[in-house]
Design an enzyme around this catalytic site. Structure first.
Site, PDB file in Angstrom:
ATOM      1  N   ARG A  67      31.432  68.783 -30.881  1.00  0.00           N
ATOM      2  CA  ARG A  67      32.041  67.479 -30.598  1.00  0.00           C
ATOM      3  C   ARG A  67      31.487  66.421 -31.558  1.00  0.00           C
ATOM      4  NH1 ARG A  67      31.511  65.621 -24.572  1.00  0.00           N
ATOM      5  NH2 ARG A  67      33.044  64.089 -25.207  1.00  0.00           N
ATOM      6  N   HIS A 115      28.041  55.670 -20.594  1.00  0.00           N
ATOM      7  CA  HIS A 115      27.748  57.102 -20.445  1.00  0.00           C
ATOM      8  C   HIS A 115      26.904  57.663 -21.574  1.00  0.00           C
ATOM      9  CE1 HIS A 115      31.483  57.548 -17.606  1.00  0.00           C
ATOM     10  NE2 HIS A 115      30.479  56.902 -17.062  1.00  0.00           N
ATOM     11  N   CYS A 126      10.039  64.712 -20.326  1.00  0.00           N
ATOM     12  CA  CYS A 126       9.258  63.491 -20.592  1.00  0.00           C
ATOM     13  C   CYS A 126      10.186  62.341 -21.015  1.00  0.00           C
ATOM     14  CB  CYS A 126       8.164  63.764 -21.642  1.00  0.00           C
ATOM     15  SG  CYS A 126       8.760  63.852 -23.342  1.00  0.00           S
ATOM     16  N   GLY A 182      43.011  53.383 -21.763  1.00  0.00           N
ATOM     17  CA  GLY A 182      42.786  54.807 -22.009  1.00  0.00           C
ATOM     18  C   GLY A 182      41.792  55.471 -21.084  1.00  0.00           C
ATOM     19  N   SER A 184      41.437  57.263 -17.092  1.00  0.00           N
ATOM     20  CA  SER A 184      42.128  57.674 -15.867  1.00  0.00           C
ATOM     21  C   SER A 184      41.532  56.979 -14.646  1.00  0.00           C
ATOM     22  CB  SER A 184      42.025  59.191 -15.702  1.00  0.00           C
ATOM     23  OG  SER A 184      40.669  59.587 -15.756  1.00  0.00           O
TER      24      SER A 184
HETATM   25  P1  NAD Z   1      40.197  60.965 -19.058  1.00  0.00           P
HETATM   26  O1  NAD Z   1      40.296  62.136 -19.966  1.00  0.00           O
HETATM   27  O2  NAD Z   1      39.956  61.193 -17.616  1.00  0.00           O
HETATM   28  O3  NAD Z   1      41.538  60.104 -19.131  1.00  0.00           O
HETATM   29  C1  NAD Z   1      42.110  59.721 -20.354  1.00  0.00           C
HETATM   30  C2  NAD Z   1      43.158  58.668 -20.066  1.00  0.00           C
HETATM   31  O4  NAD Z   1      43.647  58.195 -21.304  1.00  0.00           O
HETATM   32  C3  NAD Z   1      44.370  59.184 -19.281  1.00  0.00           C
HETATM   33  O5  NAD Z   1      44.649  58.302 -18.210  1.00  0.00           O
HETATM   34  C4  NAD Z   1      45.487  59.197 -20.301  1.00  0.00           C
HETATM   35  O6  NAD Z   1      46.750  58.913 -19.727  1.00  0.00           O
HETATM   36  C5  NAD Z   1      45.055  58.094 -21.246  1.00  0.00           C
HETATM   37  N1  NAD Z   1      45.528  58.242 -22.618  1.00  0.00           N
HETATM   38  C6  NAD Z   1      45.759  59.388 -23.310  1.00  0.00           C
HETATM   39  N2  NAD Z   1      46.162  59.094 -24.562  1.00  0.00           N
HETATM   40  C7  NAD Z   1      46.158  57.736 -24.659  1.00  0.00           C
HETATM   41  C8  NAD Z   1      46.470  56.823 -25.714  1.00  0.00           C
HETATM   42  N3  NAD Z   1      46.835  57.256 -26.931  1.00  0.00           N
HETATM   43  N4  NAD Z   1      46.368  55.501 -25.466  1.00  0.00           N
HETATM   44  C9  NAD Z   1      45.997  55.050 -24.248  1.00  0.00           C
HETATM   45  N5  NAD Z   1      45.681  55.860 -23.215  1.00  0.00           N
HETATM   46  C10 NAD Z   1      45.766  57.187 -23.428  1.00  0.00           C
HETATM   47  O7  NAD Z   1      39.122  60.010 -19.706  1.00  0.00           O
HETATM   48  P2  NAD Z   1      38.090  58.977 -19.029  1.00  0.00           P
HETATM   49  O8  NAD Z   1      38.777  58.212 -17.961  1.00  0.00           O
HETATM   50  O9  NAD Z   1      37.453  58.269 -20.170  1.00  0.00           O
HETATM   51  O10 NAD Z   1      37.006  59.889 -18.307  1.00  0.00           O
HETATM   52  C11 NAD Z   1      36.487  61.036 -18.927  1.00  0.00           C
HETATM   53  C12 NAD Z   1      34.985  61.041 -19.189  1.00  0.00           C
HETATM   54  O11 NAD Z   1      34.852  61.882 -20.330  1.00  0.00           O
HETATM   55  C13 NAD Z   1      34.362  59.734 -19.561  1.00  0.00           C
HETATM   56  O12 NAD Z   1      33.185  59.650 -18.856  1.00  0.00           O
HETATM   57  C14 NAD Z   1      34.020  59.844 -21.051  1.00  0.00           C
HETATM   58  O13 NAD Z   1      32.657  59.530 -21.273  1.00  0.00           O
HETATM   59  C15 NAD Z   1      34.121  61.301 -21.373  1.00  0.00           C
HETATM   60  N6  NAD Z   1      34.832  61.584 -22.658  1.00  0.00           N
HETATM   61  C16 NAD Z   1      34.584  60.813 -23.755  1.00  0.00           C
HETATM   62  C17 NAD Z   1      35.240  61.045 -24.949  1.00  0.00           C
HETATM   63  C18 NAD Z   1      34.926  60.171 -26.137  1.00  0.00           C
HETATM   64  O14 NAD Z   1      33.809  59.672 -26.269  1.00  0.00           O
HETATM   65  N7  NAD Z   1      35.894  59.953 -27.031  1.00  0.00           N
HETATM   66  C19 NAD Z   1      36.187  62.067 -25.025  1.00  0.00           C
HETATM   67  C20 NAD Z   1      36.420  62.855 -23.878  1.00  0.00           C
HETATM   68  C21 NAD Z   1      35.733  62.591 -22.696  1.00  0.00           C
END
Ligand code: NAD
Length: 244
Positions: A67, A115, A126, A182, A184
């Site tokens: 990642r 996060h 530690c 962006g 959920s």
């Molecule tokens: P999630 O995966 O649960 O939800 C993603 C949301 O983004 C969805 O509601 C979807 O409809 C929306 N989405 C998708 N494409 C989009 C776009 N182009 N424009 C706007 N919205 C769009 O993600 P979350 O709610 O952030 O929760 C997941 C957890 O996973 C978080 O805690 C995060 O830290 C972690 N995560 C982070 C990354 C990153 O750092 N880029 C990537 C994946 C997961």
């Protein structure tokens, strides 16, 4: 719908963005719950836990290393850049659930990483913390104290740093406009931030192509991708600044 609240948007002095994985999707970084949400046939939701780490630290580190490599190759998209532009016109703070650092790379100066960060590591025992600047010689990497290092991120089921969370709550409670982009909004406690803002009469906007559990609470919902919708929002502030 945004047109209906244009005046309230333009009157906003303190603007907060609560961002999630969706804002980085157009930079090529997959979300957790999207269709790309699988990695090597493992459920990623089960890789991002302390239990998974203790069961197979090598697998979890390999996943984070991959990642991290993908994130280093990615670039901030038009959505990240539009939020960075807004710093010219208003006070902007980003409360992000993302660990990818793309907001900072786009130029935003006030970013709270709720996060954690994919470029940081900490000891599983530690207090040692460090930045990851080069490839590890062994996986899992070890701390000088002899115990294994882990990614400095908040896994499912783990608490947020108390200082960061208290700061985030206070910032959300004092803003005039909160834009949820962006996410959920299923991950707690970050999903409570819009509620704190609303209790203090802030205007709420959601940018997400899909419905979320908080969509009905919003003053405006933009059902579009963030790389399209955020430049349009930035244009509202830019034009307002030019007009005044
Ligand atoms: P999630 O995966 O649960 O939800 C993603 C949301 O983004 C969805 O509601 C979807 O409809 C929306 N989405 C998708 N494409 C989009 C776009 N182009 N424009 C706007 N919205 C769009 O993600 P979350 O709610 O952030 O929760 C997941 C957890 O996973 C978080 O805690 C995060 O830290 C972690 N995560 C982070 C990354 C990153 O750092 N880029 C990537 C994946 C997961």
């Amino acid at each position: 719908m945004v047109e209906d609240i244009r005046e309230r948007i333009c009157d906003s002095k303190r603007v907060v963005f609560v961002t999630g994985a969706g804002i980085s999707q157009e930079s090529g970084i997959p979300t957790f719950r999207g269709k790309d949400g699988l990695w090597r046939n493992h459920d990623v939701m089960k890789l991002a836990t302390i239990e998974a780490f203790y069961e197979n630290p090598r697998l979890v580190w390999e996943w984070y290393n991959q990642r991290r490599e993908n994130i280093f190759k990615a670039h901030p998209n038009a959505g990240h850049k539009a939020i960075a532009e807004l710093e010219k016109y208003v006070d902007v703070t980003i409360l992000t659930q993302n660990i990818d650092g793309l907001h900072q790379r786009a130029g935003n100066t006030k970013v709270l990483e709720l996060h954690g960060s994919i470029v940081k590591t900490k000891c599983s025992v530690c207090d040692f913390k460090d930045e990851i600047t080069e490839k590890f010689l062994e996986i899992p990497p070890r701390c000088a104290c002899g115990n294994i290092l882990r990614p400095d991120v908040v896994w499912f089921g783990e608490p947020l740093s108390e200082d960061i969370w208290n700061n985030a709550m206070s910032i959300a409670s004092q803003c005039d406009l909160l834009v949820v982009v962006g996410t959920s909004l299923v991950v707690s406690p970050a999903n409570r931030l819009p509620i704190y803002a609303k209790q203090n009469n802030a205007t709420l906007i959601e940018i997400n192509p899909n419905n979320t559990e908080m969509s009905s609470e919003m003053d405006a919902v933009i059902r579009n991708s963030s790389a399209t919708a955020l430049p349009e929002l930035a244009a509202i502030f830019r034009n307002n600044t030019i007009e005044n």
